[in-house]
Write an enzyme that holds these catalytic residues in place. Structure first.
Site, PDB file in Angstrom:
ATOM      1  N   CYS A   1      -6.588  -1.794 -12.737  1.00  0.00           N
ATOM      2  CA  CYS A   1      -6.952  -0.920 -13.859  1.00  0.00           C
ATOM      3  C   CYS A   1      -6.021  -1.135 -15.047  1.00  0.00           C
ATOM      4  CB  CYS A   1      -6.878   0.546 -13.448  1.00  0.00           C
ATOM      5  SG  CYS A   1      -8.247   1.071 -12.396  1.00  0.00           S
ATOM      6  N   HIS A   2      -4.706  -1.146 -14.766  1.00  0.00           N
ATOM      7  CA  HIS A   2      -3.744  -0.987 -15.860  1.00  0.00           C
ATOM      8  C   HIS A   2      -3.205  -2.298 -16.427  1.00  0.00           C
ATOM      9  CE1 HIS A   2      -4.108   3.242 -15.294  1.00  0.00           C
ATOM     10  NE2 HIS A   2      -3.654   3.198 -14.056  1.00  0.00           N
TER      11      HIS A   2
ATOM     12  N   CYS B   1      -3.553   9.180  -9.043  1.00  0.00           N
ATOM     13  CA  CYS B   1      -4.149   7.846  -9.164  1.00  0.00           C
ATOM     14  C   CYS B   1      -4.599   7.351  -7.786  1.00  0.00           C
ATOM     15  CB  CYS B   1      -3.117   6.869  -9.730  1.00  0.00           C
ATOM     16  SG  CYS B   1      -3.426   6.365 -11.426  1.00  0.00           S
TER      17      CYS B   1
ATOM     18  N   CYS C   1      -2.877  -1.032  -8.446  1.00  0.00           N
ATOM     19  CA  CYS C   1      -2.573  -0.408  -9.744  1.00  0.00           C
ATOM     20  C   CYS C   1      -2.911  -1.373 -10.872  1.00  0.00           C
ATOM     21  CB  CYS C   1      -1.086  -0.056  -9.838  1.00  0.00           C
ATOM     22  SG  CYS C   1      -0.443   0.883  -8.445  1.00  0.00           S
TER      23      CYS C   1
END
Lengths: 153, 106, 272
Positions: free
Chosen positions: C191-192, C233, C188
């Site tokens: 990307c974030h 996602c 995760c």
């Protein structure tokens, strides 16, 4: 808003994921309409009246974040009185499976403006044609780039 | 059963042009999609939207499968007389969803 | 100089046609209109959205999420279940009783002795207090009541707890957030946390802040919860999603929501 049409000018990261996402995002083959199909569809709706360019404004995003929900507003230059009003506005999308989007029928009231949201299957031209009470027809068209293949696309 | 929402003024001066915003929850199933087994999902959309003032048609629309889910439509009317504005959404399956709103014109 | 790694892939997919690449939406952190969507370094997904999408969210009528808020409002006072109760019979006026509730979930529930999302808590209330059937995940009523309750905290900053009984859940959430997964072999955080603000193909990566959920997504053409989005996602990085309401998906929602602590509740937000 600035818009870019070339990937080469943008920073692009995460080649690994990008390649994966790209492979997933290959669009299924769908039959699409084209300009001729849109012309045919409009000719039927207009009863053979040939539209001129002008009097009509179509407001659309230049880039649609997602093709499922693309807001549009059509405005026509008309006093909307008994003597002179817009009878109908037809909206067609040249690159959708079928070109028809919506037809709006007006009476001499309010103003000649309508807003909705439409689906666009790919980057394409959207056309709006207004049929006036005097029998003439007017049109405008705009290209919308549709984002396909991102997490939100 | 879809629940329509309408927003327009309850009162208006004669001759005033006002905006009418409408929306309704509906999937607008396009007929272009397939289910998990690859079978086409049949088309089911709202194909017609009509607006009347005291029974007289003032605005009408034909919608195709290219209209987005939960169709939102806004347009304009002129305040001419007091009365009831009625909104009707007609589904492919024959159902009609409707709502109305009173307007007082002074 | 900006480098492009993917040009060849993009050209191949697009069949040589020009590919639209989203420009960074105009964003000026000092512009006061963005203030409600920023907390320090944290940025709501709103600040990554195109102007048309933001405009759709801004107006309570044009925002399609309010169709769910309205539906949830009706459900609030509707009796359901063998106990003959509506939400309202215990909780009264939602505007008062539910204010702030949306800022603290997922939360440890001593009665259930488990971490619960807001939606799980509502279903617990239904089965135990109302003696009604639990609402089915992602159904209209499930999303409607959750959005209505969450919306009562609109504009309030998130403040989920991470210590005490929540600590083990939080630690697990953090571990999963940093764990590589799927065919794309990413976590995760890639990307974030590492690459937000940059483009992955046509995707402008956001910080992955869940402060708008339940939210209306243009892609879904409907409204959905954080549980649903997290699974999406996973599919996007070609990983097997954890089941809805599983411990894994719930602790990930907790970790993602903790990251948004300080950002304001925007539900129902509108996102691409």
């Amino acid at each position: 808003m600035s818009t870019k049409t070339s990937a080469v000018t943008r920073r692009t990261v995460l080649a690994g994921i990008g390649a994966g996402a790209a492979a997933m995002a290959v669009a299924p083959k769908l039959a699409h309409a084209d300009k001729a199909a849109a012309d045919d569809s409009l000719a039927k709706l207009l009863g053979g009246v040939k539209p001129h360019d002008g009097k009509v404004k179509i407001k659309l995003p230049q880039i649609a974040e997602n093709g499922n929900t693309v807001p549009f507003t059509v405005t026509v230059d008309s006093p909307m009185t008994e003597a002179s009003y817009v009878k109908a506005i037809h909206v067609v999308a040249e690159g959708n499976p079928t070109p028809g989007v919506a037809s709006f029928y007006f009476t001499p009231t309010g103003k000649a403006e309508v807003s909705m949201r439409m689906r666009l299957g790919k980057t394409q031209d959207v056309r709006a044609v207004a049929l006036m009470s005097d029998g003439t027809a007017w049109q405008a068209s705009q290209e919308v780039k549709v984002t396909i293949g991102g997490c939100g696309g | 059963m879809p629940t329509p929402r309408v927003k327009m003024p309850a009162t208006a001066a004669k001759g005033e042009v006002f905006e009418v915003k409408t929306t309704i929850d509906h999937d607008m199933e396009s007929g272009q999609r397939k289910d998990k087994d690859g079978k086409p999902i049949p088309r089911k959309i709202i194909n017609k939207f009509t607006v009347t003032l005291n029974g007289k048609e003032v605005f009408k629309a034909d919608w195709a499968a290219a209209i987005s889910a939960n169709p939102y439509c806004s347009f304009f009317l002129t305040a001419t007389e007091s009365g009831t504005v009625e909104f009707k959404w007609q589904d492919d399956d024959g159902s009609v969803y409707s709502t109305s709103q009173a307007i007082t014109v002074s | 100089m900006r480098k492009t790694i993917l040009a060849a892939v993009i050209a191949a997919v697009a069949g040589g046609a020009a590919v639209p690449v989203l420009a960074d939406p105009p964003f000026d952190a000092k512009d006061p209109k963005y203030a409600p969507y920023i907390a320090g370094e944290k940025r709501s997904g709103y600040t990554f959205a195109e102007p048309e999408t933001r405009a759709m969210q801004d107006d309570d009528f044009s925002n399609p999420g309010f169709l769910w808020v309205e539906e949830g409002k009706k459900m609030w006072s509707k009796v359901d279940g063998k106990a003959g109760k509506a939400c309202k019979d215990c909780h009264g006026d939602a505007e008062k009783s539910m204010k702030g509730v949306g800022t603290v979930y997922p939360r440890f529930d001593p009665h259930a002795n488990a971490l619960l999302t807001l939606e799980q808590k509502i279903n617990q209330c239904r089965t135990e207090r109302m003696e009604a059937q639990p609402l089915k995940f992602d159904s209209k009523p499930y999303n409607a009541i959750a959005t209505f309750v969450k919306h009562q905290s609109f504009g309030m900053p998130f403040a989920v707890q991470t210590d005490g009984p929540v600590a083990p859940y939080f630690d697990m959430g953090r571990r999963l957030y940093y764990e590589r997964r799927g065919m794309s072999d990413v976590a995760c955080k890639h990307c974030h946390e590492d690459y937000w603000g940059m483009h992955m193909r046509t995707e402008l990566l956001s910080q992955g802040m869940p402060n708008g959920f339940p939210q209306y997504r243009l892609k879904w053409q409907t409204l959905g919860t954080a549980q649903k989005r997290i699974r999406g996602c996973f599919e996007e990085v070609r990983a097997e999603p954890y089941p809805v309401d599983s411990l894994e998906n719930t602790v990930l929602e907790l970790y993602a929501t903790w990251r948004a602590n300080g950002l304001r509740v925007e539900s129902p937000a509108v996102r691409k």
